[in-house]
Structures are given as structure tokens and as C-alpha cells.
Design a protein around this motif. Structure first.
Motif, PDB file in Angstrom:
ATOM      1  N   PHE A  13      29.749 -33.875 -84.293  1.00 44.85           N
ATOM      2  CA  PHE A  13      31.145 -33.991 -84.757  1.00 44.85           C
ATOM      3  C   PHE A  13      31.073 -34.637 -86.390  1.00 44.85           C
ATOM      4  O   PHE A  13      29.895 -35.163 -86.623  1.00 44.85           O
ATOM      5  CB  PHE A  13      31.889 -35.133 -83.858  1.00 44.85           C
ATOM      6  N   ASN A  15      31.947 -37.276 -87.658  1.00 45.52           N
ATOM      7  CA  ASN A  15      31.276 -38.738 -87.682  1.00 45.52           C
ATOM      8  C   ASN A  15      30.062 -38.822 -87.704  1.00 45.52           C
ATOM      9  O   ASN A  15      29.662 -40.046 -87.364  1.00 45.52           O
ATOM     10  CB  ASN A  15      32.282 -39.607 -86.797  1.00 45.52           C
ATOM     11  N   THR A  17      28.395 -38.096 -84.353  1.00 47.44           N
ATOM     12  CA  THR A  17      28.095 -38.108 -83.165  1.00 47.44           C
ATOM     13  C   THR A  17      27.421 -36.557 -82.486  1.00 47.44           C
ATOM     14  O   THR A  17      28.375 -35.783 -82.791  1.00 47.44           O
ATOM     15  CB  THR A  17      29.223 -38.359 -82.097  1.00 47.44           C
ATOM     16  N   ALA A  19      27.370 -34.410 -79.610  1.00 47.13           N
ATOM     17  CA  ALA A  19      27.777 -34.376 -78.330  1.00 47.13           C
ATOM     18  C   ALA A  19      27.173 -33.470 -77.300  1.00 47.13           C
ATOM     19  O   ALA A  19      27.003 -33.696 -76.184  1.00 47.13           O
ATOM     20  CB  ALA A  19      29.242 -33.821 -78.490  1.00 47.13           C
ATOM     21  N   SER A  39      29.746 -40.423 -68.281  1.00 46.94           N
ATOM     22  CA  SER A  39      30.860 -40.396 -69.442  1.00 46.94           C
ATOM     23  C   SER A  39      30.087 -40.229 -70.692  1.00 46.94           C
ATOM     24  O   SER A  39      28.879 -40.733 -70.878  1.00 46.94           O
ATOM     25  CB  SER A  39      31.590 -41.701 -69.440  1.00 46.94           C
ATOM     26  N   GLY A  40      30.660 -39.227 -71.550  1.00 49.33           N
ATOM     27  CA  GLY A  40      30.027 -39.177 -73.013  1.00 49.33           C
ATOM     28  C   GLY A  40      28.875 -38.364 -72.885  1.00 49.33           C
ATOM     29  O   GLY A  40      28.393 -38.098 -74.121  1.00 49.33           O
ATOM     30  N   CYS A  41      28.689 -37.457 -71.927  1.00 51.30           N
ATOM     31  CA  CYS A  41      27.512 -36.384 -71.825  1.00 51.30           C
ATOM     32  C   CYS A  41      27.968 -35.068 -72.422  1.00 51.30           C
ATOM     33  O   CYS A  41      27.076 -34.284 -72.369  1.00 51.30           O
ATOM     34  CB  CYS A  41      26.736 -36.493 -70.370  1.00 51.30           C
ATOM     35  N   LYS A  43      30.629 -33.143 -71.240  1.00 50.64           N
ATOM     36  CA  LYS A  43      31.182 -32.242 -70.371  1.00 50.64           C
ATOM     37  C   LYS A  43      32.679 -31.684 -70.912  1.00 50.64           C
ATOM     38  O   LYS A  43      32.770 -30.587 -71.110  1.00 50.64           O
ATOM     39  CB  LYS A  43      31.621 -33.011 -69.011  1.00 50.64           C
ATOM     40  N   SER A  44      33.311 -32.458 -71.504  1.00 47.58           N
ATOM     41  CA  SER A  44      34.677 -31.861 -72.034  1.00 47.58           C
ATOM     42  C   SER A  44      34.426 -31.285 -73.266  1.00 47.58           C
ATOM     43  O   SER A  44      35.053 -30.272 -73.528  1.00 47.58           O
ATOM     44  CB  SER A  44      35.677 -33.166 -72.489  1.00 47.58           C
ATOM     45  N   THR A  45      33.466 -31.668 -74.130  1.00 43.10           N
ATOM     46  CA  THR A  45      33.248 -30.726 -75.250  1.00 43.10           C
ATOM     47  C   THR A  45      32.719 -29.342 -75.001  1.00 43.10           C
ATOM     48  O   THR A  45      33.119 -28.451 -75.406  1.00 43.10           O
ATOM     49  CB  THR A  45      32.098 -31.550 -76.246  1.00 43.10           C
TER      50      THR A  45
HETATM   51  P1  ADP Z   1      32.402 -36.206 -71.187  1.00 36.45           P
HETATM   52  O1  ADP Z   1      33.652 -35.337 -71.166  1.00 36.45           O
HETATM   53  O2  ADP Z   1      31.175 -35.932 -70.634  1.00 36.45           O
HETATM   54  O3  ADP Z   1      32.768 -37.939 -71.082  1.00 36.45           O
HETATM   55  P2  ADP Z   1      32.723 -35.904 -74.479  1.00 36.45           P
HETATM   56  O4  ADP Z   1      32.586 -34.358 -74.300  1.00 36.45           O
HETATM   57  O5  ADP Z   1      34.245 -36.132 -74.153  1.00 36.45           O
HETATM   58  O6  ADP Z   1      31.916 -36.323 -72.805  1.00 36.45           O
HETATM   59  O7  ADP Z   1      31.975 -36.575 -75.308  1.00 36.45           O
HETATM   60  C1  ADP Z   1      30.796 -36.300 -75.816  1.00 36.45           C
HETATM   61  C2  ADP Z   1      30.096 -37.253 -76.718  1.00 36.45           C
HETATM   62  O8  ADP Z   1      31.091 -36.786 -77.920  1.00 36.45           O
HETATM   63  C3  ADP Z   1      30.924 -38.711 -76.713  1.00 36.45           C
HETATM   64  O9  ADP Z   1      29.842 -39.773 -77.445  1.00 36.45           O
HETATM   65  C4  ADP Z   1      32.163 -38.940 -77.219  1.00 36.45           C
HETATM   66  O10 ADP Z   1      32.395 -39.990 -77.804  1.00 36.45           O
HETATM   67  C5  ADP Z   1      31.737 -37.866 -78.492  1.00 36.45           C
HETATM   68  N1  ADP Z   1      33.054 -37.065 -78.771  1.00 36.45           N
HETATM   69  C6  ADP Z   1      33.873 -36.420 -78.232  1.00 36.45           C
HETATM   70  N2  ADP Z   1      34.773 -36.019 -79.013  1.00 36.45           N
HETATM   71  C7  ADP Z   1      34.615 -36.634 -80.397  1.00 36.45           C
HETATM   72  C8  ADP Z   1      35.246 -36.200 -81.593  1.00 36.45           C
HETATM   73  N3  ADP Z   1      36.537 -35.393 -81.716  1.00 36.45           N
HETATM   74  N4  ADP Z   1      34.801 -36.979 -82.829  1.00 36.45           N
HETATM   75  C9  ADP Z   1      33.772 -37.687 -82.427  1.00 36.45           C
HETATM   76  N5  ADP Z   1      32.971 -37.853 -81.294  1.00 36.45           N
HETATM   77  C10 ADP Z   1      33.674 -37.321 -80.283  1.00 36.45           C
END
Ligand code: ADP
Ligand code: ADP
Length: 230
Positions: A13, A15, A17, A19, A39-41, A43-45
Motif C-alpha cells: 500500500f 503507506n 505496508t 499486505a 487478522s492482517g494476513c 485475506k480481504s486484500t
Molecule cells: P485481513 O483481511 O487478513 O485481516 P487485510 O487484507 O485487511 O487483512 O490487511 C492486510 C494488511 O494490509 C494489514 O496490515 C492492514 O493493516 C493493511 N492494509 C489493508 N488495507 C490497507 C490500506 N488501504 N492502506 C494501508 N494498509 C492497508
């Protein structure tokens, strides 16, 4: 051919990070795939990347038409269910479901559209609530409306991001059973993000276990082969 092929996808991302790191994944027709992990691995991304809501920083996502032909993306053949059912509060249940229909098809035939909305609501046990407003329904019922809306345009791919995360266990178990039934009937290719190992084992043909920092695929567990269509 798989329907989706993810080739060493990275996501960093703006910033900084990271992901996702070097994710390789093939999704086969008719699979019910669960993604689990802390959490944070990522999955959503990963799900959003497949839905074309997020671009990979590196790597590729390839789509196949179910046969040997490459296609650009799943486009309107893809449905996404979020944890929050995101219903329009001012619209009745049937109007909320109707929103998801392709505009051209909406214009086609009014009685056909009405019949399809009825069938979609009937499938999730809510035919009687077509004229209700979202506020008149329980959380579980609202989630079922959301699932009806996702299924009405007959998607080839269903993406669900912790759809039942906010529900109590009893309601969740009931919806799990409904989802198994719908998935078996349709042989719908599904990617399902959950925190619940129980849910993953119960629903899936295959479980992808992810790890964090950076987000990556750790291992996979095959539960069952996807059933062939017909
Ligand atoms: P999960 O769904 O497994 O909890 P995410 O896919 O939401 O994980 O997030 C993976 C990582 O990317 C986390 O560290 C999260 O904080 C970071 N992250 C997710 N979206 C953004 C974003 N838009 N900008 C910066 N960091 C992000
Ligand atoms: P769910 O809708 O998933 O069952 P709840 O258990 O919270 O969620 O339901 C709350 C209330 O709504 C209960 O009184 C339940 O009987 C009622 N309810 C849920 N689905 C239906 C339905 N299809 N027809 C009639 N009542 C329903």
C-alpha cells in the motif's frame, strides 16, 4: 484450466505496508474455498484484488472462461458479499435485491424480473418479507437479503468477506446450513473469508491457511474435490 490464476501477487500500500507477498493461487470451477488466518494476513486484500477493487503492485491475475479461453475479468459475473449487508435503508427488501440486476436485463420483462426477485428471496426463506424494510428484519435476515442480492444475477464467482462475522452463533449456524445448500445446488465457485475454523471445515472443499507479516499463503488443506456440474 482454473477459472482464476493468481501469479506471484504482491501488494504494497502507498503507506509502505506490505499486505501480500508472492501469492500464488489457482481457483478451480465449483470450488468452495475458505481463506483463514490471523487478522492482517491479507485475506480481504486478496479478495478485493480478485474483485478488481485493488490492483496488485506486482504479479498477475488471469481469468479463464471455464474452458481454454482467457477473459479480461469476471466483470458482472462476480458477486461480493461484505460483512455488513449494506442494504439501502429507504428501499424495501425486493427493491434492494432488484438493485443488483443488470440494467439492460431490468428493462427486459417486468414480470420476469418480479419472478426472479421472488425466487431469489424464496431461496433464502424470505419471500414473505419482500415488502418489508431492512429495519424490520433481524441481522440474520438482512444478511440473507444480501445473499439473495448477490445470487440473483447468477454470478460465476461469489466472494464473501466474513459475511457472518457480526452474527450470533445460532444465527450463524443456520446461515451456514443455508449456504451449504445453495452452494451444492449451484456448484458456485466461492471464495469465503472467515475467522471460524469450524465454518471453514464445514463449508469448504479446500482451505487456504494464510500467515501475516507479510501476508502470504502458508499452507492448504483439501477437504473434498469440487463436484462436477451435472
Ligand atoms: P485481513 O483481511 O487478513 O485481516 P487485510 O487484507 O485487511 O487483512 O490487511 C492486510 C494488511 O494490509 C494489514 O496490515 C492492514 O493493516 C493493511 N492494509 C489493508 N488495507 C490497507 C490500506 N488501504 N492502506 C494501508 N494498509 C492497508
Ligand atoms: P434469522 O433470520 O437468521 O433466523 P434471527 O434468528 O435473529 O435471524 O431471527 C429473528 C426473528 O426473525 C425470529 O423471531 C425468527 O423467527 C424471525 N424470522 C427469521 N426468518 C424468518 C422467516 N423466514 N419467516 C418468518 N420469521 C422469520
Amino acid at each position: 484450466h482454473p477459472v482464476i490464476q493468481i501469479l506471484s501477487a504482491n501488494k504494497i500500500f502507498p503507506n509502505g505496508t506490505q499486505a501480500l507477498d508472492a501469492v500464488d493461487l489457482n481457483v478451480q470451477q465449483g470450488e468452495f474455498l475458505s481463506l483463514i488466518g490471523p487478522s492482517g494476513c491479507g485475506k480481504s486484500t486478496l479478495l478485493k484484488m480478485i474483485a478488481n477493487l485493488i490492483e496488485p503492485t506486482d504479479g498477475r491475475i488471469l481469468w479463464w472462461n471455464g474452458g481454454p479461453e482467457r477473459i479480461g475479468s469476471a466483470g458482472s459475473r462476480l458477486a461480493f458479499v461484505f460483512q455488513d449487508p449494506t442494504l439501502m435503508p429507504w428501499a424495501r427488501v425486493d427493491a434492494n435485491v432488484r438493485l443488483a440486476l443488470d440494467l439492460e436485463r431490468k428493462g427486459a420483462d417486468k414480470s420476469d424480473v418480479a419472478a426472479r426477485i421472488h425466487a431469489a428471496l424464496d431461496q433464502v426463506g424470505l419471500a414473505k418479507f419482500a415488502r418489508s424494510y431492512p429495519r424490520e428484519l433481524s441481522g440474520g435476515m438482512r444478511m440473507r437479503v444480501s445473499i439473495a442480492r448477490a445470487l440473483i444475477d447468477q454470478p460465476d464467482l461469489l466472494l464473501m468477506d466474513e459475511p457472518f462475522g457480526a452474527l450470533d452463533e445460532f444465527t450463524r449456524n443456520k446461515l451456514d446450513l443455508d449456504l451449504v445448500r445453495l452452494s451444492w445446488e449451484r456448484r458456485l465457485t466461492t471464495l469465503f473469508v472467515t475467522h471460524s475454523i469450524y465454518e471453514a471445515v464445514f463449508l469448504s472443499t479446500r482451505i487456504i491457511v494464510m500467515a501475516a507479516n507479510p501476508g502470504r499463503i502458508h499452507s492448504e488443506l483439501v477437504i473434498d474435490e469440487p463436484q462436477p456440474r451435472d
